[in-house]
Design an enzyme around this catalytic site. Structure first.
Site, PDB file in Angstrom:
ATOM      1  N   TYR A  40      -4.766 -18.233 -64.743  1.00 44.53           N
ATOM      2  CA  TYR A  40      -3.971 -17.247 -64.003  1.00 44.53           C
ATOM      3  C   TYR A  40      -2.561 -17.155 -64.586  1.00 44.53           C
ATOM      4  O   TYR A  40      -2.093 -16.080 -64.941  1.00 44.53           O
ATOM      5  CB  TYR A  40      -3.921 -17.659 -62.541  1.00 44.53           C
ATOM      6  CG  TYR A  40      -3.204 -16.705 -61.619  1.00 44.53           C
ATOM      7  CD1 TYR A  40      -3.787 -15.494 -61.251  1.00 44.53           C
ATOM      8  CD2 TYR A  40      -1.957 -17.027 -61.089  1.00 44.53           C
ATOM      9  CE1 TYR A  40      -3.139 -14.624 -60.372  1.00 44.53           C
ATOM     10  CE2 TYR A  40      -1.303 -16.167 -60.211  1.00 44.53           C
ATOM     11  CZ  TYR A  40      -1.894 -14.965 -59.857  1.00 44.53           C
ATOM     12  OH  TYR A  40      -1.247 -14.112 -58.987  1.00 44.53           O
ATOM     13  N   GLY A  69       3.033 -32.560 -48.011  1.00 44.19           N
ATOM     14  CA  GLY A  69       3.563 -31.359 -47.356  1.00 44.19           C
ATOM     15  C   GLY A  69       5.035 -31.125 -47.633  1.00 44.19           C
ATOM     16  O   GLY A  69       5.648 -30.244 -47.023  1.00 44.19           O
ATOM     17  N   ARG A  89       9.407 -23.690 -54.953  1.00 43.16           N
ATOM     18  CA  ARG A  89       9.427 -22.313 -55.423  1.00 43.16           C
ATOM     19  C   ARG A  89      10.309 -21.474 -54.500  1.00 43.16           C
ATOM     20  O   ARG A  89      10.092 -21.452 -53.290  1.00 43.16           O
ATOM     21  CB  ARG A  89       8.014 -21.748 -55.448  1.00 43.16           C
ATOM     22  CG  ARG A  89       7.950 -20.410 -56.114  1.00 43.16           C
ATOM     23  CD  ARG A  89       6.569 -19.842 -56.073  1.00 43.16           C
ATOM     24  NE  ARG A  89       5.658 -20.488 -56.991  1.00 43.16           N
ATOM     25  CZ  ARG A  89       4.343 -20.490 -56.802  1.00 43.16           C
ATOM     26  NH1 ARG A  89       3.828 -19.936 -55.749  1.00 43.16           N
ATOM     27  NH2 ARG A  89       3.565 -21.046 -57.687  1.00 43.16           N
ATOM     28  N   ARG A 135       7.501 -23.448 -50.512  1.00 39.56           N
ATOM     29  CA  ARG A 135       7.205 -22.076 -50.913  1.00 39.56           C
ATOM     30  C   ARG A 135       8.141 -21.175 -50.095  1.00 39.56           C
ATOM     31  O   ARG A 135       8.625 -21.564 -49.031  1.00 39.56           O
ATOM     32  CB  ARG A 135       5.752 -21.688 -50.617  1.00 39.56           C
ATOM     33  CG  ARG A 135       4.693 -22.428 -51.432  1.00 39.56           C
ATOM     34  CD  ARG A 135       4.712 -22.098 -52.905  1.00 39.56           C
ATOM     35  NE  ARG A 135       3.608 -22.695 -53.628  1.00 39.56           N
ATOM     36  CZ  ARG A 135       3.613 -23.932 -54.146  1.00 39.56           C
ATOM     37  NH1 ARG A 135       4.664 -24.718 -53.999  1.00 39.56           N
ATOM     38  NH2 ARG A 135       2.567 -24.378 -54.812  1.00 39.56           N
TER      39      ARG A 135
HETATM   40  P1  NAD Z   1      -6.430  -9.901 -53.686  1.00 38.79           P
HETATM   41  O1  NAD Z   1      -7.390 -10.859 -54.261  1.00 38.79           O
HETATM   42  O2  NAD Z   1      -6.514  -9.589 -52.234  1.00 38.79           O
HETATM   43  O3  NAD Z   1      -6.500  -8.510 -54.459  1.00 38.79           O
HETATM   44  C1  NAD Z   1      -6.840  -8.402 -55.817  1.00 38.79           C
HETATM   45  C2  NAD Z   1      -7.783  -7.204 -55.961  1.00 38.79           C
HETATM   46  O4  NAD Z   1      -8.127  -7.055 -57.352  1.00 38.79           O
HETATM   47  C3  NAD Z   1      -9.090  -7.405 -55.195  1.00 38.79           C
HETATM   48  O5  NAD Z   1      -9.369  -6.259 -54.437  1.00 38.79           O
HETATM   49  C4  NAD Z   1     -10.128  -7.625 -56.299  1.00 38.79           C
HETATM   50  O6  NAD Z   1     -11.425  -7.211 -55.929  1.00 38.79           O
HETATM   51  C5  NAD Z   1      -9.530  -6.804 -57.425  1.00 38.79           C
HETATM   52  N1  NAD Z   1      -9.998  -7.230 -58.757  1.00 38.79           N
HETATM   53  C6  NAD Z   1     -10.061  -8.483 -59.244  1.00 38.79           C
HETATM   54  N2  NAD Z   1     -10.521  -8.470 -60.509  1.00 38.79           N
HETATM   55  C7  NAD Z   1     -10.747  -7.148 -60.816  1.00 38.79           C
HETATM   56  C8  NAD Z   1     -11.235  -6.482 -61.963  1.00 38.79           C
HETATM   57  N3  NAD Z   1     -11.588  -7.139 -63.078  1.00 38.79           N
HETATM   58  N4  NAD Z   1     -11.338  -5.129 -61.927  1.00 38.79           N
HETATM   59  C9  NAD Z   1     -11.006  -4.426 -60.821  1.00 38.79           C
HETATM   60  N5  NAD Z   1     -10.529  -5.023 -59.705  1.00 38.79           N
HETATM   61  C10 NAD Z   1     -10.417  -6.362 -59.703  1.00 38.79           C
HETATM   62  O7  NAD Z   1      -4.968 -10.404 -54.050  1.00 38.79           O
HETATM   63  P2  NAD Z   1      -3.531  -9.835 -53.673  1.00 38.79           P
HETATM   64  O8  NAD Z   1      -2.798 -10.892 -52.974  1.00 38.79           O
HETATM   65  O9  NAD Z   1      -3.642  -8.496 -53.052  1.00 38.79           O
HETATM   66  O10 NAD Z   1      -2.888  -9.701 -55.119  1.00 38.79           O
HETATM   67  C11 NAD Z   1      -2.712  -8.445 -55.768  1.00 38.79           C
HETATM   68  C12 NAD Z   1      -1.962  -8.652 -57.073  1.00 38.79           C
HETATM   69  O11 NAD Z   1      -0.675  -9.208 -56.807  1.00 38.79           O
HETATM   70  C13 NAD Z   1      -2.661  -9.592 -58.054  1.00 38.79           C
HETATM   71  O12 NAD Z   1      -2.503  -9.086 -59.353  1.00 38.79           O
HETATM   72  C14 NAD Z   1      -1.900 -10.871 -57.879  1.00 38.79           C
HETATM   73  O13 NAD Z   1      -1.928 -11.650 -59.048  1.00 38.79           O
HETATM   74  C15 NAD Z   1      -0.506 -10.383 -57.556  1.00 38.79           C
HETATM   75  N6  NAD Z   1       0.269 -11.381 -56.794  1.00 38.79           N
HETATM   76  C16 NAD Z   1       0.022 -11.612 -55.478  1.00 38.79           C
HETATM   77  C17 NAD Z   1       0.760 -12.564 -54.804  1.00 38.79           C
HETATM   78  C18 NAD Z   1       0.567 -12.860 -53.332  1.00 38.79           C
HETATM   79  O14 NAD Z   1       1.207 -13.754 -52.818  1.00 38.79           O
HETATM   80  N7  NAD Z   1      -0.263 -12.139 -52.618  1.00 38.79           N
HETATM   81  C19 NAD Z   1       1.748 -13.311 -55.483  1.00 38.79           C
HETATM   82  C20 NAD Z   1       1.938 -13.062 -56.833  1.00 38.79           C
HETATM   83  C21 NAD Z   1       1.209 -12.081 -57.476  1.00 38.79           C
HETATM   84  N1  UDP Z   2      -1.794 -25.725 -49.434  1.00 40.39           N
HETATM   85  C1  UDP Z   2      -2.031 -26.675 -48.452  1.00 40.39           C
HETATM   86  N2  UDP Z   2      -3.150 -26.538 -47.687  1.00 40.39           N
HETATM   87  C2  UDP Z   2      -4.031 -25.523 -47.823  1.00 40.39           C
HETATM   88  C3  UDP Z   2      -3.778 -24.539 -48.819  1.00 40.39           C
HETATM   89  C4  UDP Z   2      -2.657 -24.685 -49.608  1.00 40.39           C
HETATM   90  O1  UDP Z   2      -1.256 -27.621 -48.275  1.00 40.39           O
HETATM   91  O2  UDP Z   2      -5.014 -25.474 -47.051  1.00 40.39           O
HETATM   92  C5  UDP Z   2      -0.582 -25.852 -50.261  1.00 40.39           C
HETATM   93  C6  UDP Z   2      -0.844 -25.790 -51.755  1.00 40.39           C
HETATM   94  O3  UDP Z   2      -1.162 -27.082 -52.258  1.00 40.39           O
HETATM   95  C7  UDP Z   2       0.485 -25.274 -52.260  1.00 40.39           C
HETATM   96  C8  UDP Z   2       0.974 -24.359 -51.142  1.00 40.39           C
HETATM   97  O4  UDP Z   2       0.257 -24.752 -49.973  1.00 40.39           O
HETATM   98  O5  UDP Z   2       1.400 -26.331 -52.416  1.00 40.39           O
HETATM   99  C9  UDP Z   2       0.740 -22.896 -51.415  1.00 40.39           C
HETATM  100  O6  UDP Z   2      -0.606 -22.742 -51.760  1.00 40.39           O
HETATM  101  P1  UDP Z   2      -1.281 -21.315 -52.014  1.00 40.39           P
HETATM  102  O7  UDP Z   2      -2.659 -21.591 -52.484  1.00 40.39           O
HETATM  103  O8  UDP Z   2      -1.113 -20.442 -50.829  1.00 40.39           O
HETATM  104  O9  UDP Z   2      -0.415 -20.608 -53.164  1.00 40.39           O
HETATM  105  P2  UDP Z   2       0.308 -21.109 -54.497  1.00 40.39           P
HETATM  106  O10 UDP Z   2       1.746 -20.887 -54.227  1.00 40.39           O
HETATM  107  O11 UDP Z   2       0.010 -22.554 -54.763  1.00 40.39           O
HETATM  108  O12 UDP Z   2      -0.246 -20.223 -55.554  1.00 40.39           O
END
Ligand code: NAD
Ligand code: UDP
Ligand code: UDP
Length: 337
Positions: free
Chosen positions: A151, A213, A283, A217
């Site tokens: 990732y 814990g 973070r 974040r």
């Molecule tokens: P999510 O998993 O709910 O959404 C991701 C979507 O992408 C899903 O609908 C999935 O089916 C689709 N997808 C995955 N692989 C695909 C492919 N090869 N082709 C077409 N569609 C595909 O996650 P989210 O939280 O909505 O995240 C959306 C974006 O934001 C992602 O790129 C993620 O990396 C980024 N992001 C999210 C967070 C967060 O905290 N939610 C933080 C950092 C970055």
């Molecule tokens: N975490 C936790 N319990 C859970 C899921 C996550 O303690 O059931 C912790 C995880 O180890 C991390 C933080 O919560 O330190 C955030 O995890 P998450 O998977 O939501 O996102 P990340 O920021 O690690 O991508």
């Protein structure tokens, strides 16, 4: 009502059936645009967009962004990628392919159409950060061969591609580094900390804290984040990013667990589990750039955002949902239907 051809854009949202994408689509439709949602439903679900099926300006296309896509649009938001550690580690090769091949295809599409393209990058590009809080100038501390690398490095490579298309082809790019975001439509079985804790609390099961814990974040509510996406997309071409987007209020995971227990009125106890490998210890975004250039600051505080999220999980009765029963902290499970 007459169509407003001049204000209206045809907007492509990849990953639009996911958590963030579906909220973004709601806002774009509210603004009067046409939306093409492209998603392979790997982690997203039709449930997130089912309220849009009859919408005259909404269209869904089931497609994997790893393959070329030929459509005609005015603007692209590239969100397609599994986002939770459990999901992106389920098939790590596919995760990297989605980030890298997906970026190449969407950039190729944007190049042909000469249109603006937004990339959902991530705070994971900073890895386990040695600089705190993280500014955009920090290059990060990422393990290239660990379980999170598919990732982190995939997203880093996507950023590289975006900036090479910007320099080499003059493409109009917007790269956002998103920090932990939560809210309604997170999947209850995605293994992320907020969905895990809320589901566990609602079921009266032990809250699984990884490590002691004390790791931190900073949690952003989804409506704040989507507002930032839209503002960023409206900025002049001289702001390609990267721009940090998130809520700078930082909490320990233990504090989050306590708050979820309080707000759900649960009697769940805490169950301490081993900390996963390469789990970042802290973070927090420095959002000075977003404040200055987008005139944006997050408004929804954690307590209020969690209340809305808890209400969503209760409303949808995921506590009784067999899919939600698949939640298995740490161990990656098969994905969603
Ligand atoms: P999510 O998993 O709910 O959404 C991701 C979507 O992408 C899903 O609908 C999935 O089916 C689709 N997808 C995955 N692989 C695909 C492919 N090869 N082709 C077409 N569609 C595909 O996650 P989210 O939280 O909505 O995240 C959306 C974006 O934001 C992602 O790129 C993620 O990396 C980024 N992001 C999210 C967070 C967060 O905290 N939610 C933080 C950092 C970055
Ligand atoms: N975490 C936790 N319990 C859970 C899921 C996550 O303690 O059931 C912790 C995880 O180890 C991390 C933080 O919560 O330190 C955030 O995890 P998450 O998977 O939501 O996102 P990340 O920021 O690690 O991508
Ligand atoms: N591409 C696409 N849709 C388009 C144009 C391009 O999916 O409308 C894909 C194309 O298949 C290629 C990728 O985007 O694999 C990169 O395109 P680019 O034009 O940058 O590179 P090239 O085609 O020269 O490899």
């Amino acid at each position: 009502m007459a169509r407003t051809y001049f204000a209206q854009k045809r907007v492509l949202v990849t990953g639009g059936a996911g958590f963030l994408g579906s909220h973004l689509i709601d806002r774009l439709l509210d603004q009067g645009h046409e939306v093409l949602c492209v998603d392979n439903l790997f982690t997203g679900t039709k449930r997130n967009i089912e309220h849009l099926h009859a919408h005259p300006r909404f269209e869904f296309l089931r497609h994997d962004v790893c393959f070329p896509l030929f459509v005609e649009v005015d603007e692209i938001y590239n969100l397609a990628c599994p986002a939770s550690p459990v999901h992106y580690q389920h098939d790590p090769v596919q995760t990297t392919k989605t980030s890298v091949h997906g970026a190449i295809n969407m950039l190729g599409l944007a190049k042909r159409l000469k249109c603006r393209i937004f990339q959902a990058s991530t705070s994971e590009v900073y890895g386990d950060p040695a600089v705190h809080p993280q500014t955009e100038a920090y290059w990060g501390n990422v393990n290239p061969i660990g379980p999170r690398s598919c990732y982190d490095e995939g997203k880093r490579c996507a950023e590289t591609l975006f900036f090479d298309y910007y320099r080499q082809h003059g493409l109009d790019i917007k790269v956002a580094r998103i920090f932990n975001t939560y809210g309604p439509r997170m999947h209850p079985a995605d293994g992320r900390v907020v969905s895990n804790f809320v589901m566990q609390a609602l079921r009266g099961e032990p809250i699984t804290i990884y490590g002691d814990g004390s790791q931190t974040r900073s949690f952003c509510f989804v409506s704040d984040l989507v507002e930032a996406f839209l503002r960023f997309m409206e900025t002049p071409k001289d702001l390609p990013g990267p721009v940090n987007l998130g809520n700078p209020n930082e909490f320990t995971i233990r504090e989050l667990a306590e708050l979820v227990v309080e707000l759900t009125g649960s009697d769940s106890e805490i169950d301490y589990r081993p900390l996963p490998q390469d789990d970042p210890l802290q973070r927090r975004p420095d959002i000075s750039l977003a404040k200055e250039r987008l005139d944006w600051t997050p408004k929804v505080q954690l307590r209020e955002g969690l209340q809305q999220t808890i209400a969503y999980f209760k409303r949808h009765e995921f506590a009784e949902d067999p899919i939600a029963q698949q939640v298995q902290p740490i161990i990656a499970k098969p994905l969603l239907p």
